[in-house]
Design a protein around this motif. Structure first.
Motif, PDB file in Angstrom:
ATOM      1  N   VAL A   1     -10.542   8.705  -2.593  1.00 43.27           N
ATOM      2  CA  VAL A   1      -9.585   8.623  -1.496  1.00 43.27           C
ATOM      3  C   VAL A   1      -9.792   7.285  -0.793  1.00 43.27           C
ATOM      4  CG1 VAL A   1      -8.845   9.665   0.684  1.00 43.27           C
ATOM      5  CG2 VAL A   1      -9.592  11.125  -1.200  1.00 43.27           C
ATOM      6  N   TYR A   2      -8.698   6.594  -0.515  1.00 44.20           N
ATOM      7  CA  TYR A   2      -8.754   5.285   0.120  1.00 44.20           C
ATOM      8  C   TYR A   2      -7.899   5.294   1.380  1.00 44.20           C
ATOM      9  CZ  TYR A   2     -10.383   4.192  -4.529  1.00 44.20           C
ATOM     10  OH  TYR A   2     -11.083   4.197  -5.712  1.00 44.20           O
ATOM     11  N   THR A   3      -8.434   4.765   2.475  1.00 45.06           N
ATOM     12  CA  THR A   3      -7.689   4.669   3.723  1.00 45.06           C
ATOM     13  C   THR A   3      -7.599   3.205   4.118  1.00 45.06           C
ATOM     14  OG1 THR A   3      -8.437   6.854   4.424  1.00 45.06           O
ATOM     15  CG2 THR A   3      -7.583   5.404   6.134  1.00 45.06           C
TER      16      THR A   3
ATOM     17  N   ILE B   1      -2.851   4.215   6.238  1.00 43.51           N
ATOM     18  CA  ILE B   1      -2.215   4.715   5.025  1.00 43.51           C
ATOM     19  C   ILE B   1      -3.337   5.225   4.137  1.00 43.51           C
ATOM     20  CG2 ILE B   1      -0.874   4.119   2.973  1.00 43.51           C
ATOM     21  CD1 ILE B   1       0.393   1.863   4.660  1.00 43.51           C
ATOM     22  N   THR B   2      -3.242   6.492   3.721  1.00 41.02           N
ATOM     23  CA  THR B   2      -4.277   7.102   2.898  1.00 41.02           C
ATOM     24  C   THR B   2      -3.700   7.454   1.530  1.00 41.02           C
ATOM     25  OG1 THR B   2      -5.349   8.015   4.852  1.00 41.02           O
ATOM     26  CG2 THR B   2      -5.941   8.994   2.743  1.00 41.02           C
ATOM     27  N   SER B   3      -4.387   7.017   0.486  1.00 37.58           N
ATOM     28  CA  SER B   3      -3.968   7.346  -0.880  1.00 37.58           C
ATOM     29  C   SER B   3      -5.141   7.946  -1.629  1.00 37.58           C
ATOM     30  CB  SER B   3      -3.444   6.107  -1.601  1.00 37.58           C
ATOM     31  OG  SER B   3      -4.468   5.165  -1.760  1.00 37.58           O
ATOM     32  N   GLU B   4      -4.826   8.705  -2.660  1.00 35.89           N
ATOM     33  CA  GLU B   4      -5.853   9.363  -3.469  1.00 35.89           C
ATOM     34  C   GLU B   4      -5.517   9.156  -4.931  1.00 35.89           C
ATOM     35  OE1 GLU B   4      -7.865  13.798  -4.009  1.00 35.89           O
ATOM     36  OE2 GLU B   4      -6.332  13.477  -2.501  1.00 35.89           O
ATOM     37  N   ASP B   5      -6.521   8.804  -5.719  1.00 34.11           N
ATOM     38  CA  ASP B   5      -6.353   8.726  -7.160  1.00 34.11           C
ATOM     39  C   ASP B   5      -7.581   9.315  -7.831  1.00 34.11           C
ATOM     40  OD1 ASP B   5      -8.355   6.790  -7.173  1.00 34.11           O
ATOM     41  OD2 ASP B   5      -6.990   5.111  -7.499  1.00 34.11           O
TER      42      ASP B   5
ATOM     43  N   ARG C   1       0.868  -1.182   0.000  1.00 41.70           N
ATOM     44  CA  ARG C   1       0.000   0.000   0.000  1.00 41.70           C
ATOM     45  C   ARG C   1       0.899   1.223   0.000  1.00 41.70           C
ATOM     46  NH1 ARG C   1      -2.660  -3.658  -0.939  1.00 41.70           N
ATOM     47  NH2 ARG C   1      -4.588  -4.354   0.012  1.00 41.70           N
ATOM     48  N   THR C   2       0.594   2.191  -0.853  1.00 39.84           N
ATOM     49  CA  THR C   2       1.381   3.408  -0.960  1.00 39.84           C
ATOM     50  C   THR C   2       0.487   4.600  -0.663  1.00 39.84           C
ATOM     51  OG1 THR C   2       2.742   2.393  -2.673  1.00 39.84           O
ATOM     52  CG2 THR C   2       2.824   4.783  -2.503  1.00 39.84           C
ATOM     53  N   GLY C   3       0.962   5.498   0.186  1.00 40.82           N
ATOM     54  CA  GLY C   3       0.189   6.682   0.514  1.00 40.82           C
ATOM     55  C   GLY C   3       0.754   7.370   1.733  1.00 40.82           C
ATOM     56  N   LEU C   4      -0.022   8.258   2.298  1.00 38.07           N
ATOM     57  CA  LEU C   4       0.388   9.035   3.463  1.00 38.07           C
ATOM     58  C   LEU C   4       0.148   8.220   4.725  1.00 38.07           C
ATOM     59  CD1 LEU C   4       1.377  11.750   4.585  1.00 38.07           C
ATOM     60  CD2 LEU C   4      -1.013  12.472   4.669  1.00 38.07           C
TER      61      LEU C   4
END
Length: 64
Positions: free
Chosen positions: A31-33, A23-27, A12-15
């Motif tokens: 937004v996915y947590t 881990i939160t990612s956005e595309d 998983r890649t994100g903040l």
């Protein structure tokens, strides 16, 4: 890790939020947590290898 065995990988890649362990990612789709503890739960009791990587700004810049 032992050889000649199947392996399971979670990526998983994100903040990363240490306090929430998420881990939160956005595309373009939203937004996915992801809950880090839930991601690791499948590995409970297993022999694992854990790698964490992050891009960062260099602390010492050499001007050319």
């Amino acid at each position: 890790m032992a050889k000649n065995k199947d392996s399971k990988t979670v990526n998983r890649t994100g903040l990363f939020d240490m306090d929430k362990m998420t881990i939160t990612s956005e595309d373009k789709n939203g937004v996915y947590t992801f809950d880090v503890k839930s991601l690791l739960q499948d590995f409970d009791g297993s022999n694992i290898s854990l790698t964490v990587a992050s891009d960062f700004e260099p602390s010492h810049l050499v001007e050319e």
